[in-house]
Structures are given as structure tokens and as C-alpha cells.
Design an enzyme around this catalytic site. Structure first.
Site, PDB file in Angstrom:
ATOM      1  N   TYR A  25     -13.610 -73.432  -3.775  1.00 19.08           N
ATOM      2  CA  TYR A  25     -12.288 -72.811  -3.886  1.00 19.08           C
ATOM      3  C   TYR A  25     -11.180 -73.864  -4.028  1.00 19.08           C
ATOM      4  CZ  TYR A  25     -14.604 -68.505  -2.357  1.00 19.08           C
ATOM      5  OH  TYR A  25     -15.437 -67.424  -2.248  1.00 19.08           O
ATOM      6  N   LYS A  53     -27.913 -74.144  -0.189  1.00 22.42           N
ATOM      7  CA  LYS A  53     -28.716 -73.903  -1.393  1.00 22.42           C
ATOM      8  C   LYS A  53     -29.249 -75.267  -1.820  1.00 22.42           C
ATOM      9  CE  LYS A  53     -30.124 -71.148  -4.755  1.00 22.42           C
ATOM     10  NZ  LYS A  53     -31.171 -70.136  -4.539  1.00 22.42           N
ATOM     11  N   ASP A  59     -29.774 -67.314  -0.450  1.00 17.71           N
ATOM     12  CA  ASP A  59     -30.309 -66.049  -0.977  1.00 17.71           C
ATOM     13  C   ASP A  59     -31.209 -65.386   0.062  1.00 17.71           C
ATOM     14  OD1 ASP A  59     -31.725 -68.376  -1.472  1.00 17.71           O
ATOM     15  OD2 ASP A  59     -32.635 -67.690  -3.330  1.00 17.71           O
ATOM     16  N   ASP A  93     -17.804 -66.809   2.750  1.00 20.80           N
ATOM     17  CA  ASP A  93     -16.936 -65.711   2.317  1.00 20.80           C
ATOM     18  C   ASP A  93     -17.797 -64.478   2.043  1.00 20.80           C
ATOM     19  OD1 ASP A  93     -14.830 -64.259   1.354  1.00 20.80           O
ATOM     20  OD2 ASP A  93     -14.505 -65.454  -0.448  1.00 20.80           O
ATOM     21  N   ASP A 118     -18.695 -60.958   4.871  1.00 23.63           N
ATOM     22  CA  ASP A 118     -18.443 -59.544   4.561  1.00 23.63           C
ATOM     23  C   ASP A 118     -19.729 -58.734   4.696  1.00 23.63           C
ATOM     24  OD1 ASP A 118     -15.791 -60.013   4.096  1.00 23.63           O
ATOM     25  OD2 ASP A 118     -15.737 -58.884   2.218  1.00 23.63           O
TER      26      ASP A 118
END
Ligand code: NAD
Length: 360
Positions: free
Chosen positions: A141, A191, A223, A247, A251
Site C-alpha cells: 500500500y 507467501k 492461501d 487487510d 475481514d
């Protein structure tokens, strides 16, 4: 203990739920004999109305002087078309920056009374109790170069995922500190089979783990982690991960709890000389203009943010547990707001706050 807390009620239901959270904080201070000093400041749309800017200098000064800050939510529909520097949300990003908070903590717990509100089967979600620690200031970001580039016939977009050793170290260390006061298990999510920043992430987390021999560490690829959060949420104690993975995963974790109104959050920075972490505490939800001013917002996210403040900024575990137990007792009593779909008539925001205060 002296508890010097800044309150930033903000806009819409932010002010309504913060009022109840403050009542709870006052009750805790009274019961456990702490000396509570509250100051209030302007942030968001109300600050634009009164001072012309979403984050007045006075609010910045008060936040820097306080031990911890409790926020409601910001946002008013009338500013939806305003330029970025005149929008309430600018105040939110600004205060996070001023305080230098670099880790976002989202506790996710299942409550027995709300098991039916979760999209998962009761048997899977029952007993879930984790904290997701998301790195907040680095990663894709913020990395450069970034942009959309026109190159003849082809258009190319670029973002850069970058991390430094020190950025990883500080958030990893925070996760281990948190785990030490819980079930002593950290799951680091990356990852590293594909991405170099994740390879550095994993290497540094393993190095930091050596400072915490009493805490167990395991690693999940992001994943697989997305699957495990749904298949076996009870396996997690403290989950730590970089900005974008956090992020998304936070959620996913959030829906386990049932309603957005239930969820507290904490954004934490460095430790102060007193040993307390700099902290900004707020419910996850926004200002909810659709129900603002009706005394029907669920205040549990804001009240849970008070529990998080007591635990993380002040190290008051017993007090935090008292708040969480009171929340659970009120949930079990069925006196809850409309979003939790009570079987009888819904309670108002202030009735729920009063019930938590008397349960403490
Ligand atoms: P929202 O979270 O305000 O509302 C989404 C839905 O959830 C609405 O239907 C609302 O009624 C419901 N809801 C939210 N909190 C609730 C609660 N405590 N009790 C019962 N129901 C609740 O999100 P939105 O509608 O996308 O955004 C509204 C405004 O809030 C926007 O201006 C947005 O920018 C702002 N916002 C601020 C923050 C923040 O301050 N941290 C976070 C998200 C959105």
C-alpha cells in the site's frame, strides 16, 4: 494507576457508542480504584464544522499528551463530494500517522449467545479466541515505484511490496508480547514460497522468536491461512501478517463474530518510557448515518475497545477481563440492540451501556 485518556467521539453513531464506552471506563476506574482523567477532542466531520479542518492541532496535542486515545467513528454524508483534505476520513488517517501506530490488532471472539449469527456451524466457531495483528505502515500500500504508465499501445500498472527488517521486527515482537499474555502461540502468515518480501518476513520472524522461547511459532502460507480461518478458527491464538494479507484476513476473521457492531480494534505504536504501548482504540464500524441519532447502534465494539485499551496500553488484564465478562453476561441476558436480532424487543444503545456498567 493514573489513566489519562483522550476521547474523540467523531460523527454519527461514533458519538453514541463512545458515550457508552466512556461510562464503562468510568465504572472500571471506580471499581478498581484507578485515577481516570478524561479529555475530549474534535475529529472528523464535527471538527470540520467547528474548526474548518478534520484534525485540529489541539486534537493532535491532546493525543500526544494522553496515555491512550478512544475514538468513535468519522464520516458524514454531506462531505462525500468534498476534496480529500476536507473529508472527515482524512482526520482518521492523520491521527494514526501522528501517533505512529504501526500494528492493527483485531481481537476476534465467538460469544455463545451469538453463535447462530456466525456464518459457520456452531461447533466450528464455538471457542474461537484470536487476535489478528496486521502490519499497518509498510508493504504494497505504500511501496514505490507505483502508478499506471502509458507506453505506446500498452498500459502498465505497478505497485511495489517492500519491507525492511526493522519494520518486520517491531510488529513480530509485538505479536510475541501479546502471545505471552495469552495461549503462547504465534502464527505468522506469508507467501514465502513465491514472494521475496515474505522470505525476509519469515526469516526475521524466526529470529525474533528466539527472544521468546516460551512462545510457540508456526507459519502458514496466506492461501492456506484463508482456509484454516474457516475450517478451524480455534487453532489461532495470535496471527501476525503483513499489511495487505492482514487487510484481507482480518475481514474474514471479522465475520466469524456475527455483527460488525461487535468488533473492537486497537492500533498500537512504540512503547512509552512507562512501558505502556501508544494506542488508538476504536470499533471497526463506521459512523452509520442510516441509524445515527436513533439510540439503536450496538455499542459492544466501542466497549470492547475499552477492554483492549485497558489490556494493551495499561496492562490491566483483570480489568479488561471484567469488561469482557460483563459484555458476555449482557449478551446472554438477551438485552441487545436490533442488529443482534434479539427474540424480544431490542434494547437501545444506552440501555446496553447501562447493563454492561451494572454487570461490572
Ligand atoms: P458503517 O460501518 O458505518 O455501516 C455499515 C452498515 O452497518 C450500516 O447499515 C450500519 O447501520 C451498520 N452498522 C455499523 N455499525 C453498527 C453498529 N454499531 N450497530 C448497528 N449497526 C451498525 O459503514 P458505511 O456505511 O460504509 O460508512 C458510513 C460512514 O462511515 C462513511 O462516511 C465512511 O467513510 C465512514 N467509516 C468510518 C470508519 C471509521 O471511522 N473508522 C470506518 C468505516 C467507515
Amino acid at each position: 494507576m493514573k489513566l489519562n485518556v483522550l476521547i474523540l467521539p467523531g460523527d454519527g453513531i461514533g458519538a453514541e457508542v463512545t458515550r457508552e464506552a466512556v461510562k464503562v471506563l468510568q465504572r472500571v476506574a471506580e471499581k478498581f480504584h484507578h485515577q481516570l482523567t478524561l479529555t475530549e477532542g474534535l475529529l472528523g466531520g464535527i471538527a470540520i464544522h467547528k474548526t474548518g479542518t478534520p484534525l485540529p492541532q489541539e486534537t493532535i496535542d491532546r493525543a500526544l499528551a494522553a496515555d491512550a486515545t478512544l475514538m468513535g467513528a468519522v464520516g458524514l454524508p454531506e462531505f462525500d463530494q468534498a476534496p480529500p483534505e476536507k473529508r472527515p476520513e482524512k482526520g482518521l488517517l492523520g491521527i494514526r500517522k501522528v501517533l505512529g501506530v504501526y500494528a492493527n490488532l483485531r481481537p476476534v471472539r465467538s460469544y455463545k449467545a451469538l453463535l447462530d449469527s456466525s456464518p459457520l456451524k456452531n461447533a466450528l466457531v464455538d471457542g474461537t479466541d484470536m487476535i489478528i495483528v496486521r502490519e499497518l505502515t509498510g508493504g504494497i500500500y505504500y511501496g514505490t515505484p507505483r502508478g499506471i504508465y502509458e507506453n505506446g499501445a500498452e498500459t502498465r500498472a505497478v505497485n511495489t511490496m517492500a519491507y525492511t527488517r526493522s519494520e518486520i521486527e517491531r510488529v513480530a515482537r509485538m505479536a510475541f508480547h501479546l502471545a505471552r499474555n495469552r495461549r503462547k502461540k504465534v502464527t505468522s502468515v506469508d507467501k514465502s514460497n513465491v514472494i521475496e518480501t515474505s522470505q525476509l518476513w519469515r526469516r526475521v520472524v524466526i529470529e525474533v522468536a528466539a527472544e521468546f522461547p516460551d512462545v510457540a511459532l508456526d507459519h502458514l502460507l496466506v492461501d492456506n491461512c484463508a482456509m484454516q480461518l474457516i475450517l478451524n478458527p480455534r487453532r489461532f491464538d495470535v496471527l501476525v501478517t503483513e499489511n495487505m494479507f492482514g487487510d484481507i484476513l482480518s475481514d474474514e476473521g471479522a465475520v466469524l463474530a456475527g455483527s460488525i457492531g461487535m468488533l473492537p480494534s486497537a492500533s498500537i505504536g512504540d512503547r512509552k518510557p512507562s512501558g505502556a504501548w501508544v494506542g488508538l482504540y476504536e470499533p471497526v464500524h463506521g459512523s452509520a448515518p442510516d441509524i445515527a441519532g436513533q439510540n439503536k447502534a450496538n455499542p459492544f465494539g466501542a466497549i470492547g475497545s475499552v477492554a483492549a485499551m485497558l489490556e494493551y496500553s495499561f496492562g490491566l488484564k483483570e480489568e479488561a477481563a471484567a469488561v469482557n465478562r460483563a459484555v458476555e453476561a449482557v449478551l446472554n441476558s438477551g438485552r441487545v440492540t436490533a442488529d443482534l436480532k434479539p427474540s424480544g424487543p431490542p434494547a437501545s444503545t444506552s440501555e446496553v451501556g447501562d447493563a454492561v456498567v451494572s454487570a461490572i
